[in-house]
Scaffold this motif. Sequence first.
Motif, PDB file in Angstrom:
ATOM      1  N   ARG A 109       0.839  -1.202   0.000  1.00 34.82           N
ATOM      2  CA  ARG A 109       0.000   0.000   0.000  1.00 34.82           C
ATOM      3  C   ARG A 109       0.878   1.257   0.000  1.00 34.82           C
ATOM      4  O   ARG A 109       0.664   2.185  -0.768  1.00 34.82           O
ATOM      5  CB  ARG A 109      -0.911   0.011   1.217  1.00 34.82           C
ATOM      6  CG  ARG A 109      -2.016   1.060   1.164  1.00 34.82           C
ATOM      7  CD  ARG A 109      -2.776   1.115   2.466  1.00 34.82           C
ATOM      8  NE  ARG A 109      -1.964   1.637   3.563  1.00 34.82           N
ATOM      9  CZ  ARG A 109      -1.744   2.935   3.780  1.00 34.82           C
ATOM     10  NH1 ARG A 109      -2.288   3.837   2.995  1.00 34.82           N
ATOM     11  NH2 ARG A 109      -0.976   3.324   4.779  1.00 34.82           N
ATOM     12  N   ARG A 110       1.898   1.222   0.834  1.00 34.51           N
ATOM     13  CA  ARG A 110       2.794   2.375   0.907  1.00 34.51           C
ATOM     14  C   ARG A 110       3.535   2.566  -0.414  1.00 34.51           C
ATOM     15  O   ARG A 110       3.715   3.684  -0.893  1.00 34.51           O
ATOM     16  CB  ARG A 110       3.800   2.210   2.045  1.00 34.51           C
ATOM     17  CG  ARG A 110       3.114   2.446   3.341  1.00 34.51           C
ATOM     18  CD  ARG A 110       4.021   2.500   4.528  1.00 34.51           C
ATOM     19  NE  ARG A 110       3.201   2.926   5.649  1.00 34.51           N
ATOM     20  CZ  ARG A 110       3.222   4.150   6.155  1.00 34.51           C
ATOM     21  NH1 ARG A 110       4.053   5.056   5.690  1.00 34.51           N
ATOM     22  NH2 ARG A 110       2.427   4.475   7.145  1.00 34.51           N
ATOM     23  N   PHE A 111       3.956   1.438  -0.981  1.00 34.29           N
ATOM     24  CA  PHE A 111       4.669   1.494  -2.257  1.00 34.29           C
ATOM     25  C   PHE A 111       3.775   2.123  -3.326  1.00 34.29           C
ATOM     26  O   PHE A 111       4.203   3.004  -4.094  1.00 34.29           O
ATOM     27  CB  PHE A 111       5.081   0.076  -2.665  1.00 34.29           C
ATOM     28  CG  PHE A 111       5.631  -0.029  -4.055  1.00 34.29           C
ATOM     29  CD1 PHE A 111       6.924   0.412  -4.339  1.00 34.29           C
ATOM     30  CD2 PHE A 111       4.866  -0.558  -5.086  1.00 34.29           C
ATOM     31  CE1 PHE A 111       7.424   0.320  -5.617  1.00 34.29           C
ATOM     32  CE2 PHE A 111       5.364  -0.645  -6.366  1.00 34.29           C
ATOM     33  CZ  PHE A 111       6.648  -0.211  -6.634  1.00 34.29           C
ATOM     34  N   ILE A 112       2.504   1.700  -3.370  1.00 31.67           N
ATOM     35  CA  ILE A 112       1.590   2.208  -4.391  1.00 31.67           C
ATOM     36  C   ILE A 112       1.341   3.698  -4.199  1.00 31.67           C
ATOM     37  O   ILE A 112       1.377   4.474  -5.163  1.00 31.67           O
ATOM     38  CB  ILE A 112       0.259   1.409  -4.365  1.00 31.67           C
ATOM     39  CG1 ILE A 112       0.514   0.006  -4.919  1.00 31.67           C
ATOM     40  CG2 ILE A 112      -0.810   2.105  -5.176  1.00 31.67           C
ATOM     41  CD1 ILE A 112      -0.681  -0.914  -4.844  1.00 31.67           C
ATOM     42  N   VAL A 113       1.122   4.106  -2.947  1.00 36.12           N
ATOM     43  CA  VAL A 113       0.898   5.530  -2.695  1.00 36.12           C
ATOM     44  C   VAL A 113       2.093   6.345  -3.162  1.00 36.12           C
ATOM     45  O   VAL A 113       1.962   7.364  -3.826  1.00 36.12           O
ATOM     46  CB  VAL A 113       0.628   5.755  -1.180  1.00 36.12           C
ATOM     47  CG1 VAL A 113       0.670   7.238  -0.852  1.00 36.12           C
ATOM     48  CG2 VAL A 113      -0.704   5.163  -0.783  1.00 36.12           C
ATOM     49  N   LYS A 114       3.289   5.848  -2.859  1.00 36.52           N
ATOM     50  CA  LYS A 114       4.510   6.546  -3.256  1.00 36.52           C
ATOM     51  C   LYS A 114       4.573   6.685  -4.775  1.00 36.52           C
ATOM     52  O   LYS A 114       4.866   7.753  -5.314  1.00 36.52           O
ATOM     53  CB  LYS A 114       5.722   5.754  -2.749  1.00 36.52           C
ATOM     54  CG  LYS A 114       6.823   6.634  -2.184  1.00 36.52           C
ATOM     55  CD  LYS A 114       7.973   5.760  -1.715  1.00 36.52           C
ATOM     56  CE  LYS A 114       8.344   6.076  -0.281  1.00 36.52           C
ATOM     57  NZ  LYS A 114       9.300   5.099   0.267  1.00 36.52           N
ATOM     58  N   GLN A 115       4.279   5.553  -5.472  1.00 36.03           N
ATOM     59  CA  GLN A 115       4.323   5.571  -6.935  1.00 36.03           C
ATOM     60  C   GLN A 115       3.316   6.573  -7.490  1.00 36.03           C
ATOM     61  O   GLN A 115       3.612   7.310  -8.423  1.00 36.03           O
ATOM     62  CB  GLN A 115       4.015   4.171  -7.488  1.00 36.03           C
ATOM     63  CG  GLN A 115       5.134   3.181  -7.287  1.00 36.03           C
ATOM     64  CD  GLN A 115       6.403   3.598  -8.009  1.00 36.03           C
ATOM     65  OE1 GLN A 115       6.368   4.006  -9.164  1.00 36.03           O
ATOM     66  NE2 GLN A 115       7.534   3.541  -7.321  1.00 36.03           N
ATOM     67  N   LYS A 163       4.539  10.001  -7.119  1.00 37.38           N
ATOM     68  CA  LYS A 163       5.608  10.228  -8.099  1.00 37.38           C
ATOM     69  C   LYS A 163       5.022  10.522  -9.472  1.00 37.38           C
ATOM     70  O   LYS A 163       5.395  11.483 -10.136  1.00 37.38           O
ATOM     71  CB  LYS A 163       6.497   8.987  -8.172  1.00 37.38           C
ATOM     72  CG  LYS A 163       7.944   9.250  -7.778  1.00 37.38           C
ATOM     73  CD  LYS A 163       8.750   7.996  -8.026  1.00 37.38           C
ATOM     74  CE  LYS A 163       9.863   7.869  -7.003  1.00 37.38           C
ATOM     75  NZ  LYS A 163      10.433   6.524  -6.993  1.00 37.38           N
ATOM     76  N   ASP A 164       4.091   9.654  -9.896  1.00 37.61           N
ATOM     77  CA  ASP A 164       3.459   9.820 -11.209  1.00 37.61           C
ATOM     78  C   ASP A 164       2.758  11.173 -11.311  1.00 37.61           C
ATOM     79  O   ASP A 164       2.874  11.883 -12.321  1.00 37.61           O
ATOM     80  CB  ASP A 164       2.433   8.701 -11.461  1.00 37.61           C
ATOM     81  CG  ASP A 164       3.123   7.366 -11.633  1.00 37.61           C
ATOM     82  OD1 ASP A 164       4.380   7.362 -11.734  1.00 37.61           O
ATOM     83  OD2 ASP A 164       2.433   6.334 -11.654  1.00 37.61           O
ATOM     84  N   ALA A 165       2.050  11.535 -10.228  1.00 34.50           N
ATOM     85  CA  ALA A 165       1.308  12.784 -10.237  1.00 34.50           C
ATOM     86  C   ALA A 165       2.265  13.963 -10.363  1.00 34.50           C
ATOM     87  O   ALA A 165       2.033  14.901 -11.139  1.00 34.50           O
ATOM     88  CB  ALA A 165       0.477  12.906  -8.967  1.00 34.50           C
ATOM     89  N   SER A 166       3.387  13.905  -9.628  1.00 35.73           N
ATOM     90  CA  SER A 166       4.303  15.041  -9.681  1.00 35.73           C
ATOM     91  C   SER A 166       4.982  15.119 -11.041  1.00 35.73           C
ATOM     92  O   SER A 166       5.292  16.195 -11.528  1.00 35.73           O
ATOM     93  CB  SER A 166       5.340  14.945  -8.554  1.00 35.73           C
ATOM     94  OG  SER A 166       6.121  13.791  -8.735  1.00 35.73           O
ATOM     95  N   LYS A 167       5.189  13.951 -11.669  1.00 36.79           N
ATOM     96  CA  LYS A 167       5.747  13.942 -13.024  1.00 36.79           C
ATOM     97  C   LYS A 167       4.808  14.657 -13.978  1.00 36.79           C
ATOM     98  O   LYS A 167       5.208  15.473 -14.799  1.00 36.79           O
ATOM     99  CB  LYS A 167       5.936  12.497 -13.491  1.00 36.79           C
ATOM    100  CG  LYS A 167       7.402  12.135 -13.710  1.00 36.79           C
ATOM    101  CD  LYS A 167       7.488  10.727 -14.259  1.00 36.79           C
ATOM    102  CE  LYS A 167       8.658   9.980 -13.653  1.00 36.79           C
ATOM    103  NZ  LYS A 167       8.503   8.531 -13.799  1.00 36.79           N
TER     104      LYS A 167
END
Lengths: 415, 359
Positions: free
Chosen positions: B342-348, B351-355
Amino acid sequence: MIKNIYSFILKRYVVITPLLLVLIVAQREEYSQLTTSGTFGSAIRLAIPIMLAGLGGLFSEKTGVVNIGLEGMMIMGTWFGAWGGFTYGAWQGVFIGMLGGALFGFIHAIATVSFQVDHIVSGVAINILAAGVARFLNVISFEDIAYASSTASPRITGEIGKMTVPFLAGGPINDEETFNLFGNIENLDIFLISDFAGFILGFLSNISYLTIFALAIVPFSLFILWHTPIGLQMRSVGEYPTGSESLGVNVYLMKYIGVTISGALSGLAGAYLVIGGTGIYLEGQTGGRGFIGLASMLFGNYKPFGILMGSGLFGFADALQLRSPQAVHGLLIVISIFLFVLVLKTLFEKKYTQSLISLLFSGAFLIWFLNSTTIPNQFVYFTPHITTLIVLSFANQRIKLPEKIGVPYKKGELT
Amino acid sequence: MKLRLRIASFSAPIIALSIAFGLSSLILLFIGKDPIETFRIMFEYGIKGKSIVSIINRSIPLYISAIAVAVGFKMGLFNIGVEGQYLVASLIAAFIGSQFSIITPIHILFIIIIAIACSAMWAAIAGYLKVKKGIHEVISTIMLNYIGTGLIAYGLTNVFDEAGSDYELPRTPELPESGQMPALNNLFRLDDLQDLHGFLFVAIAAGIFYYWLVWKTTLGFDLRITGANPVAAKFSGINPNRLIIVAMVTSGGFAGLVGLGPLLGYFHRFTIDFPTGLGFAGIAVALLGRNHPFGMGIGALLFAFLERSSQILDLNDVPKEIERMLQAFILLIVVVFYEIIRRFIVKQQVKDASKKVET
């Protein structure tokens, strides 16, 4: 002065009224078991595991980790205590039981602190894991041993000594009996004074060294948590981890320590059930006492001596159900009158619906009391559990929880 | 969600399963048994026709129990009391159902309604205690389990015991023919096997109803938003106290169905060997299936499979309790891995959103 006493009584009526009623009811011959030294003695023995679990909950929750897994850690304490007691001896069993509990506390810490799993989810998982592990270990360890089955261990070897204080409770010195001060007072049957003597006698006669050891943990916990630097750090972690971190406190380490101690104390609670009680491990013998310990912690408002009091209350309920179903019957009239007091109080506060409900229940208990002489065994069995619910519903509103209780903390993350 | 993240989220249970089997293998090695041989025997026994029917029968109450728990989980409410709720409900439903006889569908429907009502009322006590008295539902439901057990023991011997029976142990009267759920063997052409419980259809319906309730209704939305962010839920005008009661009653309602599979399909009466422990197993299945109707179905089948296939182990001199360890390991490891993923997905996602914002 009088006004102070009056307001003191009014605030504590929840505790004082039932206590007074119990004392009065105990004067009747058939309910005299309510306040004998024998009942208090077993109340203490039954209160200790609940108290230890409550203290375990305290250490964990003060560092901000909710510990629903107390029950499971207690189960580990019972099995490891029995195994250690059978293989090595009684005191070794106590120690091994503590280690078993501590191991499961440590697992809970790994899940909740390092991996930030929801505290209750992890606790529930710990409870299920412990039940499975205890069963498995029992099957593989005692496979070929007489008197053991898949749900019970063989009897422990060795014994924990007992003592009776001389002069005050008539304990022997050099094998000679001495004067039994409180025992004599108890036998005089004076209202209040004899009941009180019975209460003291419960602490002084036939008390196991393990009980003394367990009782000593109460002031010790108070000292550790409130009067040492490490205690301050542990409590600060539960209140404000981010701030503690900024002051150089190792938040994770403190939580690990708190939860592992919590496991060790619950393990001790389980070991006490075996070594100070049944002498064997039985599946399901913890009977929800880990959760009752948690309730006594809430009742005691996160204070060691409060926990002692709370667990004493539950131990008393437990002792009554074991020693004298007859006496439990006397409690019916206590409940009825107490509810009637509540009726008056709510009428005074103009809460008419509540008042009506209390009146109905009060009447129901009165009718039940008048139309029976004993309580069915099956009801007596859940006396401690229903006591827990009743006590919590009156005591729960004023507790002060640690600020960040149950909130997973991740280093460097602002929450 | 992107495919990559979807795969990541599916990997959690698989990793957890592998680790749990690995750990159990180590334990088997430690006690001097061959793990590969053990698991092979279990698997071979588990996929026999007879076993499969038994596994499905076992998974029915497990699945419903998991749904009951999941309704609460969705809003962060822990109904640990499914155990007591279903037992109380089964006893009363078994007794009332045995008192009369009408045509089968109505009779069974009536029993179902009684069970749901009893169980929901029993669960409502915990909801009331939480809302009015501030008692945490974990403590109150656990205490209610013990109280329920005591009341059942009393009720079974003194109130609901079969009158004039010379059977030694207390038990309720048998359900009349019309109150017994027909088996599905004819439907699936399973002639020479034991009964496949008709309650299977109720379990599937319960799963669909649960999906509809949680994902397609306002109540479900309220539950989910409260679970995800209680503060936001409060500010959006959800009355948390009302919701706690509703969730508890709904969860209890599902719990009422748990005991009916065994009751209507096999036991036809409440006895002292009526299956217990289904409530606690349901918690494990709900956690494993992540409160998803499909995931919980898989979880229930998996646990039922482990339970059934471990029965053969005692004949092969391996303690069958290894199965309990295995279940418990799966549970504990899976909750840890769900959190990691869950934490990994939130982080991803961050990241995607900021990209996206940058470009």
